[in-house]
Design an enzyme around this catalytic site. Structure first.
Site, PDB file in Angstrom:
ATOM      1  N   HIS A 165     -18.038 -28.718 -17.449  1.00  0.00           N
ATOM      2  CA  HIS A 165     -19.396 -29.095 -17.817  1.00  0.00           C
ATOM      3  C   HIS A 165     -19.907 -30.365 -17.149  1.00  0.00           C
ATOM      4  CE1 HIS A 165     -21.980 -27.577 -21.326  1.00  0.00           C
ATOM      5  NE2 HIS A 165     -22.592 -27.577 -20.180  1.00  0.00           N
TER       6      HIS A 165
ATOM      7  N   ASP B 241     -28.014  -3.420   7.074  1.00  0.00           N
ATOM      8  CA  ASP B 241     -27.970  -1.960   7.132  1.00  0.00           C
ATOM      9  C   ASP B 241     -28.561  -1.437   8.429  1.00  0.00           C
ATOM     10  OD1 ASP B 241     -26.695  -0.823   4.833  1.00  0.00           O
ATOM     11  OD2 ASP B 241     -28.272  -1.752   3.630  1.00  0.00           O
TER      12      ASP B 241
ATOM     13  N   CYS C 223     -34.147 -10.484   5.974  1.00  0.00           N
ATOM     14  CA  CYS C 223     -33.249 -10.972   4.924  1.00  0.00           C
ATOM     15  C   CYS C 223     -31.790 -10.587   5.156  1.00  0.00           C
ATOM     16  CB  CYS C 223     -33.714 -10.508   3.549  1.00  0.00           C
ATOM     17  SG  CYS C 223     -33.836  -8.716   3.412  1.00  0.00           S
TER      18      CYS C 223
ATOM     19  N   GLU D 157     -34.826  -1.040   7.009  1.00  0.00           N
ATOM     20  CA  GLU D 157     -33.389  -1.077   7.278  1.00  0.00           C
ATOM     21  C   GLU D 157     -32.857   0.295   7.685  1.00  0.00           C
ATOM     22  OE1 GLU D 157     -31.272  -2.376   3.720  1.00  0.00           O
ATOM     23  OE2 GLU D 157     -32.753  -1.432   2.423  1.00  0.00           O
TER      24      GLU D 157
HETATM   25  C1  PEP Z   1     -29.664  -5.667   4.447  1.00  0.00           C
HETATM   26  O1  PEP Z   1     -29.326  -4.485   4.437  1.00  0.00           O
HETATM   27  O2  PEP Z   1     -29.845  -6.320   5.488  1.00  0.00           O
HETATM   28  C2  PEP Z   1     -29.871  -6.394   3.195  1.00  0.00           C
HETATM   29  C3  PEP Z   1     -30.344  -7.616   3.188  1.00  0.00           C
HETATM   30  O3  PEP Z   1     -29.527  -5.777   2.038  1.00  0.00           O
HETATM   31  P1  PEP Z   1     -28.036  -5.613   1.487  1.00  0.00           P
HETATM   32  O4  PEP Z   1     -27.167  -6.496   2.329  1.00  0.00           O
HETATM   33  O5  PEP Z   1     -28.111  -5.999   0.064  1.00  0.00           O
HETATM   34  O6  PEP Z   1     -27.818  -4.158   1.716  1.00  0.00           O
HETATM   35 MG    MG Z   2     -29.478  -3.161   2.730  1.00  0.00          MG
END
Ligand code: PEP
Ligand code: MG
Length: 591
Positions: free
Chosen positions: A207, A473, A520, A449
């Site tokens: 904590h 992906d 992302c 993706e």
């Molecule tokens: C991706 O596919 O690039 C992505 C960000 O999603 P995840 O890694 O959760 O499949």
């Molecule tokens: Mg993905």
């Protein structure tokens, strides 16, 4: 004869090097003398009393003193470390204010004619055992138990007229060594005198760490035995990044760590400053660096991370590791909390992305020969509309609390996207009919993706409010390689022109329709990819929390206009090696 100098005396005393490994709790490197915090082990001698009234009034006085001290400590915590740290004191303050608990001890004193100290210790130990049993005995740091333990010391100190070990007595800069620390210990110390902290006990969740992290002290916990080895004034090195403690280091070790420390602090200083600055390239182009968030801990860290919102909230983590599906209300609360933590920045919540390697016990999907080419992502949501609609309702309700964007994973066709979008509209209308407020300004976007979505990005961009490119992906589908498969993993190439072309096409199609694009996948954190993505005009980089400031720092050094010729050349390259060489050449003066 060699004359003994002061330096060699020091060396003689420091010959016994002891290296201990514990759990890294952050904060970098510290080199300083040790200050040992004594243990308070109060022994309660007298069990019975012939002056019950006196004992009862001692008990009330001690409770009220504890209340006053804790209220004061809370105020100090708030001033020194902010509200989040101050709330850590609340558990103890609640115990001190608990009339029924005080009454229970009073009754026992009166009934058995026992002393206040003995009775209080008994009752507190009883509850400590209960907490321990409740947490399976394993979680020593069960927060209520820890608060009660800390309170016990405070109350007994008053009842027995003893002094609590007090870190406020520290009068020189030192590394604090203790068996265990409590939040109240941390508040008492003068932050300017604390070089670092090492404890015997503690996991990453101890904590007091909430507070020591706020203060950015180099900290190593769970060393098991540091208090056996360390003595006052002994020199120590602690490395809070790697979880190492060196007692009585050699001059060479001191030298080595001093160099590491100055390099580290220059880097941290530079990054820390960036937290409060916009992400603007050296030639004035604006970008956003947002965070990828999945675990609750990460949403707690969001506010202090410097991230400009959340570019990807992997909502499936709300569904994993539990027996039942989270209902609409539970999900709504989670999304609302996230929006509030994001401080008016945009939060992109990805709807449930299961299938493939992510299975949910509550949604038994059929066994498939090729799960990565099977019922995944949005396909699952469309196949289980009840599940999907519950999530959409929770999301739509949360739109009233910030800038929410809803994003569908694994979109392959425009038709699928429109189907999902219609369901959003239907749920929104239903909520409105039910008189439940829905924000006006939410966005609905698609993850890009799947290669088919790249190929159709121009049409998809007419319907989606934004794109976020999921390169993790996308790369695996572009090359038809499972990156977990060692035989073909070398074909998984983030910097291959095939990937760059797909990314460029997606960005251009979105921009042609006036829509924004994020990325992302892991690619947004690759230092060689960042200049290329910036030059292509990517609007948002969404990266793990720890990468937010490094990526922002890199973008701030880029001259985006000068990188323009790079795009053509990179897209025309034959291999990732060629791309790398081009980027290195063009960015060498932007380091
Ligand atoms: C991706 O596919 O690039 C992505 C960000 O999603 P995840 O890694 O959760 O499949
Ligand atoms: Mg993905």
């Amino acid at each position: 004869p060699i004359k003994s100098s002061a330096a060699s005396d020091v060396y003689k005393r420091q010959k016994m090097v002891t290296v201990l490994d514990g759990v890294a709790a952050g904060g970098g490197i510290a080199i300083a003398p040790v200050y040992r915090l004594g243990e308070s082990r109060f022994t309660v001698k007298a069990k019975y009393t012939d002056n019950v009234n006196h004992e009862v009034s001692r008990l009330h006085d001690s409770f009220s003193l504890a209340r006053r001290e804790l209220t004061d400590l809370r105020r100090q915590a708030h001033q020194k470390m902010g509200e989040k740290a101050a709330t850590v004191i609340d558990a103890q303050l609640a115990i001190a204010k608990d009339q029924s608990f005080e009454g229970e001890i009073t009754d026992a004193i009166q009934r058995y004619s026992t002393t206040a100290a003995w009775t209080a210790a008994q009752r507190i130990d009883h509850y400590l055992n209960v907490f321990k049993r409740q947490s399976g005995g394993a979680d020593y740091y069960h927060s209520r138990g820890l608060a009660l333990q800390d309170f016990k010391k405070r109350l007994l100190a008053h009842l027995l007229d003893e002094e609590l070990p007090d870190l406020a007595k520290l009068d020189h800069r030192a590394i604090i060594v203790a068996h265990q620390l409590t939040p109240t210990d941390i508040i008492r110390l003068n932050p300017h005198l604390v070089a670092g902290i090492v404890t015997d006990l503690g996991g990453r969740t101890a904590h007091f760490l909430v507070m020591s992290k706020e203060m950015r002290f180099p900290t190593v916990v769970d060393t098991k035995t540091v208090t056996e080895h360390a003595d006052d004034d002994m020199v120590a090195i602690i490395d809070g990044t790697h979880g190492r403690v060196i007692l009585q280091p050699t001059p060479q070790q001191i030298d080595q760590y001093q160099r590491l420390a100055s390099r580290e602090s220059a880097r941290l200083r530079e990054l820390g400053v960036l937290k409060h600055q916009d992400t603007v390239s050296a030639d004035g182009h604006h970008f956003e660096v947002a965070a990828n968030v999945a675990l609750p801990r990460e949403s707690d860290e969001l506010a202090t991370s410097g991230a400009e919102g959340v570019g990807l909230f992997r909502s499936e983590f709300l569904f994993l590791h539990q027996d039942t599906l989270p209902d609409e209300e539970t999900q709504f609360q989670a999304y609302r909390k996230l929006l509030l933590a994001a401080n008016n920045h945009r939060v992109v919540v990805r709807t449930l992305d299961i299938g493939g390697d992510k299975q949910l016990a509550q949604v038994p999907l059929e066994r498939e020969n090729n799960p990565f080419l099977g019922l995944r992502g949005l396909r699952v949501s469309l196949a289980y509309p009840g599940l999907f609609r519950t999530q959409l309702r929770a999301l739509l309700r949360a739109t009233a609390y910030g800038q929410l964007a809803i994003m569908f994973p694994m979109v392959a066709t425009v038709d699928e996207f429109q189907q999902a979008q219609r369901m959003v509209d239907q749920e929104k209308n239903r909520l409105t009919q039910e008189g439940i407020p829905v924000g006006k300004e939410y966005e609905v976007g698609a993850m890009v993706e799947i290669p088919a979505a790249v190929a159709m990005a121009d049409q998809l961009a007419q319907y989606a409010d934004f794109f976020s490119i999921g390169t993790n992906d996308l790369i695996q589908y572009l090359f038809a390689v499972d990156r977990g498969n060692g035989q073909v993993a070398s074909l998984y190439q983030s910097l291959h022109p095939a990937v760059l072309r797909a990314v460029k096409q997606t960005i251009d199609c979105a921009h042609a329709e006036g829509k924004w694009v994020g990325l992302c996948g892991e690619m947004a954190t690759i230092p060689t990819a960042v200049p290329l993505l910036a030059a292509m005009g990517l609007d948002e980089f969404s990266v793990p929390l720890s990468q937010v400031l490094p990526v922002r720092s890199q973008i701030r050094r880029l001259k985006v206009r000068q990188l323009q010729p790079l795009i053509h050349q990179a897209l025309a390259a034959h291999s990732p090696a060629e791309v790398r060489a081009l980027v290195d050449q063009l960015t060498s003066h932007m380091k």
